[in-house]
Design a protein around this motif. Structure first.
Motif, PDB file in Angstrom:
ATOM      1  N   THR A 492       0.820  -1.203   0.000  1.00 17.27           N
ATOM      2  CA  THR A 492       0.000   0.000   0.000  1.00 17.27           C
ATOM      3  C   THR A 492       0.857   1.258   0.000  1.00 17.27           C
ATOM      4  OG1 THR A 492      -1.730  -1.165   1.214  1.00 17.27           O
ATOM      5  CG2 THR A 492      -1.836   1.239   1.207  1.00 17.27           C
ATOM      6  N   HIS A 495       2.362   1.726  -3.367  1.00 19.73           N
ATOM      7  CA  HIS A 495       1.344   2.206  -4.297  1.00 19.73           C
ATOM      8  C   HIS A 495       1.072   3.689  -4.065  1.00 19.73           C
ATOM      9  CE1 HIS A 495      -2.232   2.170  -6.818  1.00 19.73           C
ATOM     10  NE2 HIS A 495      -2.924   2.696  -5.813  1.00 19.73           N
ATOM     11  N   LEU A 496       1.035   4.096  -2.791  1.00 24.71           N
ATOM     12  CA  LEU A 496       0.801   5.491  -2.455  1.00 24.71           C
ATOM     13  C   LEU A 496       1.918   6.381  -2.980  1.00 24.71           C
ATOM     14  CD1 LEU A 496      -0.979   7.535  -0.941  1.00 24.71           C
ATOM     15  CD2 LEU A 496       0.363   7.049   1.120  1.00 24.71           C
ATOM     16  N   LYS A 499       1.482   6.806  -6.692  1.00 28.38           N
ATOM     17  CA  LYS A 499       0.388   7.719  -7.001  1.00 28.38           C
ATOM     18  C   LYS A 499       0.788   9.178  -6.757  1.00 28.38           C
ATOM     19  CE  LYS A 499      -3.166   7.025  -8.141  1.00 28.38           C
ATOM     20  NZ  LYS A 499      -3.700   6.971  -9.522  1.00 28.38           N
ATOM     21  N   GLU A 502       2.822  10.369  -9.564  1.00 32.65           N
ATOM     22  CA  GLU A 502       1.949  10.599 -10.718  1.00 32.65           C
ATOM     23  C   GLU A 502       1.222  11.941 -10.588  1.00 32.65           C
ATOM     24  OE1 GLU A 502      -2.050   8.603 -12.710  1.00 32.65           O
ATOM     25  OE2 GLU A 502      -0.727   7.372 -11.466  1.00 32.65           O
ATOM     26  N   VAL A 503       0.765  12.266  -9.380  1.00 35.55           N
ATOM     27  CA  VAL A 503       0.095  13.557  -9.144  1.00 35.55           C
ATOM     28  C   VAL A 503       1.052  14.708  -9.407  1.00 35.55           C
ATOM     29  CG1 VAL A 503      -0.914  15.029  -7.363  1.00 35.55           C
ATOM     30  CG2 VAL A 503      -1.591  12.630  -7.520  1.00 35.55           C
ATOM     31  N   LYS A 506       1.629  15.167 -13.135  1.00 30.78           N
ATOM     32  CA  LYS A 506       0.505  15.826 -13.804  1.00 30.78           C
ATOM     33  C   LYS A 506       0.522  17.334 -13.546  1.00 30.78           C
ATOM     34  CE  LYS A 506      -2.745  11.949 -14.023  1.00 30.78           C
ATOM     35  NZ  LYS A 506      -4.043  11.408 -13.562  1.00 30.78           N
ATOM     36  N   SER A 533      10.971   7.542  -9.091  1.00 33.31           N
ATOM     37  CA  SER A 533      10.131   6.391  -9.446  1.00 33.31           C
ATOM     38  C   SER A 533      10.928   5.115  -9.599  1.00 33.31           C
ATOM     39  CB  SER A 533       9.389   6.678 -10.753  1.00 33.31           C
ATOM     40  OG  SER A 533      10.293   6.787 -11.845  1.00 33.31           O
TER      41      SER A 533
END
Length: 535
Positions: A492, A495-496, A499, A502-503, A506, A533
């Motif tokens: 988890t 994964h966090l 993410k 990714e934020v 963007k 990453s």
């Protein structure tokens, strides 16, 4: 059609096949061989065949170096006996078997040319094995042996090839002289590889620019291969030793960005060169067919080709099983130190002996021969038999290898290895985390007067403690054989982190498109996100 146009067409074929291969279980290497064969039969397609000097002097050094630099000397040392047995003994054994067979079937071919064929088809190909093994769940010990064998057996085969070719052209051969020269080449190239590897490794430690590092890395295989080859050696052993020295002694000392760049670039180079070689193997079908009528009837050629191929395949089984079990049977000390492996291990090792483009390049390196017979040049006959062996072993053994692994229950051994590897990895991460916590606490005591810095240190300590807890829970679950369908805390958190990157990416893209940052700033921040990453 110009060479540049042909080259672009080949790259286009590789790109299309690469996209299609993602949806199938067949390795891209085998798809390229099959498609190359089909393309070669297209009427307007010009004849394209391997250029031996390009393969042996350019592609081979690059692939040998890439493989050796990624290899583990520690694992090779543990399996040194089977590696030497396969890379030297097996090559000589197969060469003798094939030479005896072809001389019996075609007496006019002569012993020297028979041994040339034997030397050409004797070594399994490193490119073929590694490309096919990517999608096969092979246990690590077998993979180490196969990879090391394929990396070193080219040296034995190429030396034997040169001796046989010299005997064919000069009608002179001395076994004692050949053996002495072989030992001299092995010793000389090993010493040269050790010296060059240490010299370049130390030199690269002084270079901080990743671009210069990549340039040195790219030049290294040629600095190892070409001088050794031009001085009468084969160059393969010098290249392999140089790569092993740099990978084993220096790679972990390079800067992180250097390791990232060199790894990604070499992975791309290896994939591209392997793909071109497999495609060229298939494209040579037209060349071989055009010259097949110069010799015997198609029925005889088929029988002879099958006989040579079966000799290569069965001979590997005989040698592998013999050298696996007989030494342990007669030597209790060896049996105690290294017990009998499961019978499936030597079976997979034997079945994975695919031949590839290096053998075909060696066959094309044979000069035009004046001792032609049955209306054709004997060089073309050697190329025909070599092509038959390569295609048969690649397509028969390569396509069935995953099926063999599944039905021999070999995959369970690999799954056990993967579980053990994951346990070892988690233990290592836990120890690294403990070391970080210890250092942070010591550093906290040093900077205790600086409250903002102390607060930052304490935050890092809490983060590392949480990570240690997650690692301990995951480790306990693995060791207790607990199955978890839901995501663990460690998964988890990973994964966090993904993410969040990714934020940020963007938002960086939004800032760029709204002209709030410059092109240089965008690239700099994007590179930082890419580095994060990776970890």
């Amino acid at each position: 059609m110009a060479q540049i146009e042909i080259f672009i067409i080949l790259l286009g074929i590789i790109a299309v096949v690469g996209l299609l291969s993602r949806k199938v279980t067949v390795p891209i290497s085998l798809l390229l061989v099959i498609i190359g064969m089909l393309v070669s039969l297209v009427p307007f397609m010009p004849e394209v065949h391997l250029k031996s000097n390009m393969v042996l002097d350019i592609i081979l050094p690059l692939l040998i170096y890439e493989m050796s630099a990624e290899s583990s000397w520690r694992e090779m040392k543990i399996n040194l006996r089977p590696i030497i047995s396969l890379s030297i003994g097996h090559v000589l054994f197969i060469a003798i078997l094939v030479a005896t067979l072809i001389h019996t079937l075609i007496p006019d071919i002569g012993w020297p040319l028979a041994f040339v064929l034997g030397a050409v088809v004797a070594p399994p190909d490193d490119v073929a094995i590694m490309a096919i093994a990517e999608k096969a769940n092979i246990p690590q010990r077998i993979l180490t042996i196969l990879k090391s064998e394929a990396m070193l057996n080219d040296a034995t085969a190429l030396i034997l090839f040169r001796f046989s070719l010299a005997a064919l052209l000069t009608h002179e051969f001395s076994a004692s002289s050949a053996f002495g020269t072989f030992l001299l080449i092995v010793l000389g190239e090993t010493l040269y590889g050790l010296a060059l590897g240490n010299f370049i490794g130390k030199l690269r430690l002084t270079v901080t620019d990743p671009r210069l590092q990549m340039l040195f890395s790219f030049l290294t295989p040629f600095l190892a291969y070409l001088p050794a080859e031009r001085l009468g050696g084969c160059g393969v052993l010098a290249t392999a030793v140089t790569g092993l020295v740099i990978g084993h002694r220096y790679f972990d000392k390079f800067l992180p960005e250097v390791r990232l760049v060199t790894h990604s670039v070499w992975t791309s180079i290896s994939f591209g060169l392997q793909s071109i070689l497999f495609l060229l193997v298939g494209l040579n079908l037209k060349y071989v067919i055009d010259r097949a009528d110069d010799f015997f009837t198609h029925q005889k050629l088929l029988i002879y080709s099958i006989a040579v191929t079966l000799t290569v395949m069965i001979g590997r089984f005989i040698w592998t099983y013999g050298t696996t079990y007989l030494p342990r049977f007669f030597m209790p000390s060896l049996r105690k130190k290294d017990p009998y492996p499961p019978w499936q291990y030597p079976f997979v090792t034997s079945w994975a002996g695919m031949r590839g483009a290096i053998s075909l390049a060696a066959a094309f390196a044979i000069p035009p021969l004046t001792n032609s017979f049955v209306g054709g040049n004997s060089r073309d006959l050697i190329i025909l038999f070599t092509f038959a062996v390569i295609c048969s072993t690649l397509l028969i053994q390569g396509l069935t290898l995953p099926w063999i692994l599944k039905h021999l229950a070999i995959e369970q051994y690999r799954q056990q290895e993967q579980k053990q590897e994951e346990i070892v990895e988690l233990k290592a991460l836990k120890k690294m985390t403990q070391a970080a916590i210890k250092w942070l606490k010591e550093y906290e005591a040093i900077v205790k007067e600086n409250q903002p810095l102390v607060a930052s240190v304490q935050l890092h300590i809490e983060q590392y403690k949480m990570r240690k807890k997650q690692l301990s829970e995951r480790l306990k679950a693995l060791q207790d054989d607990q199955e978890h369908d839901d995501m663990t805390e460690l998964t988890t958190s990973v994964h966090l982190a993904v993410k969040l990157i990714e934020v940020e990416r963007k938002e960086l893209s939004r800032l760029w498109h709204n002209n709030e940052i410059s092109h240089a700033t965008r690239n700099k921040l994007l590179q930082q996100l890419d580095h994060r990453s990776k970890y």
